[in-house]
Write a protein that holds these residues in place. Structure first.
Motif, PDB file in Angstrom:
ATOM      1  N   ARG A  90       0.789  -1.293   0.021  1.00  0.00           N
ATOM      2  CA  ARG A  90      -0.157   0.117   0.053  1.00  0.00           C
ATOM      3  C   ARG A  90       0.891   1.274   0.008  1.00  0.00           C
ATOM      4  NH1 ARG A  90      -5.229   0.871   1.839  1.00  0.00           N
ATOM      5  NH2 ARG A  90      -5.135  -1.295   2.587  1.00  0.00           N
ATOM      6  N   TRP A  91       1.958   1.318   0.558  1.00  0.00           N
ATOM      7  CA  TRP A  91       2.954   2.466   0.662  1.00  0.00           C
ATOM      8  C   TRP A  91       3.842   2.404  -0.359  1.00  0.00           C
ATOM      9  CZ3 TRP A  91       1.102  -0.602   4.837  1.00  0.00           C
ATOM     10  CH2 TRP A  91       0.084   0.166   5.681  1.00  0.00           C
ATOM     11  N   THR A  92       4.214   1.510  -0.781  1.00  0.00           N
ATOM     12  CA  THR A  92       5.303   1.356  -1.799  1.00  0.00           C
ATOM     13  C   THR A  92       5.046   1.462  -2.998  1.00  0.00           C
ATOM     14  OG1 THR A  92       5.461  -0.972  -1.800  1.00  0.00           O
ATOM     15  CG2 THR A  92       6.808  -0.190  -0.168  1.00  0.00           C
ATOM     16  N   MET A  93       3.637   1.030  -3.492  1.00  0.00           N
ATOM     17  CA  MET A  93       3.611   0.983  -5.039  1.00  0.00           C
ATOM     18  C   MET A  93       3.460   2.450  -5.618  1.00  0.00           C
ATOM     19  SD  MET A  93      -0.722   0.381  -4.584  1.00  0.00           S
ATOM     20  CE  MET A  93      -0.971   0.164  -6.289  1.00  0.00           C
ATOM     21  N   ASP A  94       3.262   3.448  -4.860  1.00  0.00           N
ATOM     22  CA  ASP A  94       3.543   4.607  -5.474  1.00  0.00           C
ATOM     23  C   ASP A  94       4.735   5.016  -5.925  1.00  0.00           C
ATOM     24  OD1 ASP A  94       0.469   5.179  -5.704  1.00  0.00           O
ATOM     25  OD2 ASP A  94       0.717   6.070  -3.780  1.00  0.00           O
ATOM     26  N   LYS A  95       5.775   4.761  -5.534  1.00  0.00           N
ATOM     27  CA  LYS A  95       7.180   5.033  -5.550  1.00  0.00           C
ATOM     28  C   LYS A  95       8.135   3.838  -6.236  1.00  0.00           C
ATOM     29  CE  LYS A  95       8.238   4.359  -1.044  1.00  0.00           C
ATOM     30  NZ  LYS A  95       8.992   5.283   0.327  1.00  0.00           N
ATOM     31  N   ASP A  96       7.549   2.647  -6.203  1.00  0.00           N
ATOM     32  CA  ASP A  96       8.199   1.419  -6.957  1.00  0.00           C
ATOM     33  C   ASP A  96       7.423   0.808  -8.026  1.00  0.00           C
ATOM     34  OD1 ASP A  96       9.740  -0.999  -7.205  1.00  0.00           O
ATOM     35  OD2 ASP A  96       8.892  -1.980  -5.439  1.00  0.00           O
ATOM     36  N   GLY A  97       7.675   1.344  -9.292  1.00  0.00           N
ATOM     37  CA  GLY A  97       7.105   0.608 -10.281  1.00  0.00           C
ATOM     38  C   GLY A  97       7.511   1.279 -11.691  1.00  0.00           C
ATOM     39  N   ILE A  98       6.662   1.462 -12.376  1.00  0.00           N
ATOM     40  CA  ILE A  98       6.938   2.144 -13.789  1.00  0.00           C
ATOM     41  C   ILE A  98       7.667   3.513 -13.958  1.00  0.00           C
ATOM     42  CG2 ILE A  98       4.667   2.994 -14.280  1.00  0.00           C
ATOM     43  CD1 ILE A  98       7.008   1.171 -17.037  1.00  0.00           C
ATOM     44  N   ASN A  99       7.130   4.269 -12.555  1.00  0.00           N
ATOM     45  CA  ASN A  99       7.902   5.576 -12.456  1.00  0.00           C
ATOM     46  C   ASN A  99       9.160   5.698 -11.922  1.00  0.00           C
ATOM     47  OD1 ASN A  99       7.128   4.845  -9.772  1.00  0.00           O
ATOM     48  ND2 ASN A  99       5.951   6.597  -9.403  1.00  0.00           N
ATOM     49  N   SER A 100       9.708   4.524 -11.589  1.00  0.00           N
ATOM     50  CA  SER A 100      10.984   4.539 -11.072  1.00  0.00           C
ATOM     51  C   SER A 100      11.937   3.249 -11.880  1.00  0.00           C
ATOM     52  CB  SER A 100      10.698   3.859  -9.601  1.00  0.00           C
ATOM     53  OG  SER A 100      10.554   2.745  -9.279  1.00  0.00           O
ATOM     54  N   LEU A 101      11.349   2.802 -12.854  1.00  0.00           N
ATOM     55  CA  LEU A 101      12.074   1.922 -13.712  1.00  0.00           C
ATOM     56  C   LEU A 101      13.399   2.279 -14.301  1.00  0.00           C
ATOM     57  CD1 LEU A 101      12.046  -0.877 -15.229  1.00  0.00           C
ATOM     58  CD2 LEU A 101      10.871   0.198 -17.138  1.00  0.00           C
ATOM     59  N   LYS A 102      14.542   1.846 -14.185  1.00  0.00           N
ATOM     60  CA  LYS A 102      15.700   2.073 -14.900  1.00  0.00           C
ATOM     61  C   LYS A 102      16.474   0.721 -15.496  1.00  0.00           C
ATOM     62  CE  LYS A 102      17.192   5.741 -11.434  1.00  0.00           C
ATOM     63  NZ  LYS A 102      18.024   6.031 -10.646  1.00  0.00           N
ATOM     64  N   TYR A 103      16.780   0.952 -16.691  1.00  0.00           N
ATOM     65  CA  TYR A 103      17.294  -0.024 -17.607  1.00  0.00           C
ATOM     66  C   TYR A 103      17.963   0.473 -18.891  1.00  0.00           C
ATOM     67  CZ  TYR A 103      13.491   0.335 -20.777  1.00  0.00           C
ATOM     68  OH  TYR A 103      12.865   0.765 -21.935  1.00  0.00           O
ATOM     69  N   SER A 104      18.734  -0.282 -19.412  1.00  0.00           N
ATOM     70  CA  SER A 104      19.472   0.065 -20.967  1.00  0.00           C
ATOM     71  C   SER A 104      19.233  -1.079 -21.803  1.00  0.00           C
ATOM     72  CB  SER A 104      20.784   0.560 -20.425  1.00  0.00           C
ATOM     73  OG  SER A 104      21.548  -0.539 -20.030  1.00  0.00           O
ATOM     74  N   VAL A 105      19.139  -0.580 -22.897  1.00  0.00           N
ATOM     75  CA  VAL A 105      18.726  -1.810 -23.945  1.00  0.00           C
ATOM     76  C   VAL A 105      20.258  -1.911 -24.502  1.00  0.00           C
ATOM     77  CG1 VAL A 105      17.979  -2.252 -26.308  1.00  0.00           C
ATOM     78  CG2 VAL A 105      16.414  -1.019 -24.652  1.00  0.00           C
ATOM     79  N   LYS A 106      20.636  -3.428 -24.726  1.00  0.00           N
ATOM     80  CA  LYS A 106      21.856  -3.737 -25.042  1.00  0.00           C
ATOM     81  C   LYS A 106      21.820  -4.190 -26.653  1.00  0.00           C
ATOM     82  CE  LYS A 106      25.013  -4.283 -22.706  1.00  0.00           C
ATOM     83  NZ  LYS A 106      26.041  -3.321 -22.185  1.00  0.00           N
ATOM     84  N   ASP A 107      20.663  -4.972 -27.036  1.00  0.00           N
ATOM     85  CA  ASP A 107      20.503  -5.191 -28.349  1.00  0.00           C
ATOM     86  C   ASP A 107      19.032  -5.608 -28.745  1.00  0.00           C
ATOM     87  OD1 ASP A 107      21.476  -6.206 -30.677  1.00  0.00           O
ATOM     88  OD2 ASP A 107      21.168  -8.310 -30.218  1.00  0.00           O
ATOM     89  N   ILE A 108      18.750  -5.610 -29.844  1.00  0.00           N
ATOM     90  CA  ILE A 108      17.365  -5.916 -30.266  1.00  0.00           C
ATOM     91  C   ILE A 108      17.492  -6.935 -31.456  1.00  0.00           C
ATOM     92  CG2 ILE A 108      15.100  -5.118 -31.285  1.00  0.00           C
ATOM     93  CD1 ILE A 108      15.450  -2.631 -29.699  1.00  0.00           C
ATOM     94  N   VAL A 109      16.863  -8.099 -31.494  1.00  0.00           N
ATOM     95  CA  VAL A 109      16.719  -8.724 -32.669  1.00  0.00           C
ATOM     96  C   VAL A 109      15.232  -9.184 -33.237  1.00  0.00           C
ATOM     97  CG1 VAL A 109      17.456 -11.171 -33.652  1.00  0.00           C
ATOM     98  CG2 VAL A 109      19.127  -9.819 -32.202  1.00  0.00           C
ATOM     99  N   ARG A 110      15.079  -8.939 -34.776  1.00  0.00           N
ATOM    100  CA  ARG A 110      13.831  -9.176 -34.864  1.00  0.00           C
ATOM    101  C   ARG A 110      13.807 -10.405 -35.788  1.00  0.00           C
ATOM    102  NH1 ARG A 110      11.512  -4.418 -33.254  1.00  0.00           N
ATOM    103  NH2 ARG A 110      12.638  -2.537 -33.164  1.00  0.00           N
ATOM    104  N   ASP A 111      13.386 -11.413 -35.287  1.00  0.00           N
ATOM    105  CA  ASP A 111      13.136 -12.640 -35.745  1.00  0.00           C
ATOM    106  C   ASP A 111      11.771 -12.699 -36.347  1.00  0.00           C
ATOM    107  OD1 ASP A 111      14.531 -15.629 -35.847  1.00  0.00           O
ATOM    108  OD2 ASP A 111      12.530 -15.835 -35.491  1.00  0.00           O
ATOM    109  N   ARG A 112      11.557 -13.691 -37.410  1.00  0.00           N
ATOM    110  CA  ARG A 112      10.175 -14.072 -37.836  1.00  0.00           C
ATOM    111  C   ARG A 112       9.402 -14.307 -36.650  1.00  0.00           C
ATOM    112  NH1 ARG A 112       7.380 -12.597 -42.378  1.00  0.00           N
ATOM    113  NH2 ARG A 112       9.270 -12.850 -43.504  1.00  0.00           N
ATOM    114  N   LEU A 113       9.679 -14.996 -35.595  1.00  0.00           N
ATOM    115  CA  LEU A 113       8.724 -15.365 -34.530  1.00  0.00           C
ATOM    116  C   LEU A 113       8.466 -14.619 -33.162  1.00  0.00           C
ATOM    117  CD1 LEU A 113      10.138 -18.999 -34.507  1.00  0.00           C
ATOM    118  CD2 LEU A 113       7.935 -18.205 -35.705  1.00  0.00           C
ATOM    119  N   TYR A 114       9.549 -13.387 -33.457  1.00  0.00           N
ATOM    120  CA  TYR A 114       9.516 -12.737 -32.058  1.00  0.00           C
ATOM    121  C   TYR A 114      10.613 -11.547 -32.154  1.00  0.00           C
ATOM    122  CZ  TYR A 114      13.579 -15.544 -31.578  1.00  0.00           C
ATOM    123  OH  TYR A 114      14.968 -16.045 -31.883  1.00  0.00           O
TER     124      TYR A 114
END
Length: 365
Positions: free
Chosen positions: A327-351
């Protein structure tokens, strides 16, 4: 009669002689036929001529009808005539897809390869594991998001069954495999948040289905779409003897609309290792005044691909204690605090395979 212009001589052959009434009528009729066609197009009648060098050899008598661009005589149209529009406007797909099969036989053949799956189910897909119905407009635009690491053996089985099911369900969808980079502690929920953000960079998805890679539905009437409330799809796994393990269970496969997802601030990023994040999501849904919807236990059957516990995804003893704080953590722990970096993207026929660094720690418990 002879008419001279620019050194050329044009011989006009009179149609008749004399001012008699029949002659005049003959001339009028000739001119009408000559200069005006029945569809409103004017024409020029070309006569033979003799060159100025005195050559008396005439060209062959030719009548050329040369259309001149004109607008239609009907002033109310106000535009030139255009060919009829033959394009067909697509209507919405039916709420219940017509080609569903119901219960399915699911088995995990060890001889199945990814190339075989690509050959069997990839022909109707677009690059990146993308599909949309060709003959109607899908009810929803759906991003299928799978948290992943070192599960290639499971991936081929999951793709073999899921793509035909999703196609029969007439979804406008794409499959996103969100691969955690490195050997740090696994974080399923954070990968799901990452998949949500990355998917929206490509398309205006309305619905998000979050799935484990080891769960295959046994009934294609279990629709991978969103509903009025968050949807728990994997309600009857063979692992649990085809029963719900407890009423608050929200694990395996679930769907949330974009509005529902944002309402709960996405998934928690703080649940490292195995266990607890599904229960936290369940608590978030209840804390926002929503309820869980589920298919019946026949429609919601799943088979799990058996496997050993993943390395660096061991149960985290610190996770259960976090559930009382949702109840107390959901407003600050979620999509609004997300941190990441993309290393690679591969577009296969299946995914679409997206490798990301989510700043995973080493095990500290």
């Amino acid at each position: 009669e002879r008419f001279t212009a620019d050194g050329n001589t044009l011989n006009l052959v009179p149609l008749c002689k004399g001012p008699t009434l029949p002659c005049r009528l003959h001339m009028v009729c000739f001119l009408v036929v000559l200069f005006y066609s029945k569809d409103g197009t004017f024409f020029v009648f070309t006569m033979p001529y003799r060159m100025a060098n005195g050559n008396n050899t005439y060209s062959q008598l030719i009548k050329e009808l040369v259309p001149l661009e004109t607008k239609t005589q009907n002033a109310s149209l106000g535009e030139t005539r255009m060919p009829p529009n033959t394009s067909k406007t697509l209507g919405p797909c039916p709420d219940t897809p017509p080609n569903l099969l119901g219960p399915l036989h699911v088995e995990f053949n060890s001889n199945r390869t990814l190339d075989y799956v690509r050959k069997e189910v990839g022909s109707i897909l677009q690059e990146g594991g993308r599909y949309k119905p060709p003959d109607c407009i899908a009810q929803q635009k759906v991003a299928i998001i799978v948290a992943f690491r070192n599960r290639h053996e499971h991936l081929k089985h999951w793709l073999y069954y899921l793509h035909p099911i999703l196609v029969r369900q007439q979804l406008d969808y794409r499959v996103y495999i969100i691969n955690q980079d490195g050997e740090g502690v696994f974080n399923r929920a954070k990968l799901m948040n990452t998949g949500y953000v990355e998917a929206l960079k490509e398309y205006d998805y309305e619905c998000f289905v979050f799935s484990d890679i080891d769960l295959v539905p046994m009934n294609d009437r279990n629709l991978y779409r969103c509903f009025d409330n968050p949807r728990h799809l994997a309600v009857a796994m063979d692992k649990f003897n085809f029963h719900l393990p407890y009423n608050g269970y929200f694990g395996g496969v679930s769907s949330l609309s974009k509005d529902q997802y944002l309402k709960i601030n996405g998934f928690p990023n703080s649940f490292w290792g195995w266990g607890g994040e599904d229960d936290d999501i369940y608590n978030r849904i209840l804390n926002r005044g929503m309820s869980i919807s589920r298919p019946d236990s026949v429609t919601g059957k799943y088979r799990m691909i058996k496997h050993e516990r993943d390395l660096h995804n061991e149960p985290n003893p610190n996770n259960p204690g976090k559930l009382s704080q949702t109840r107390w953590t959901m407003d600050k722990d979620g999509i609004n605090s997300l941190k990441y970096s993309v290393k690679d993207i591969v577009r296969d026929r299946l995914y679409t395979f997206i490798t990301v660094d989510i700043e995973a720690p080493s095990i500290t418990w």
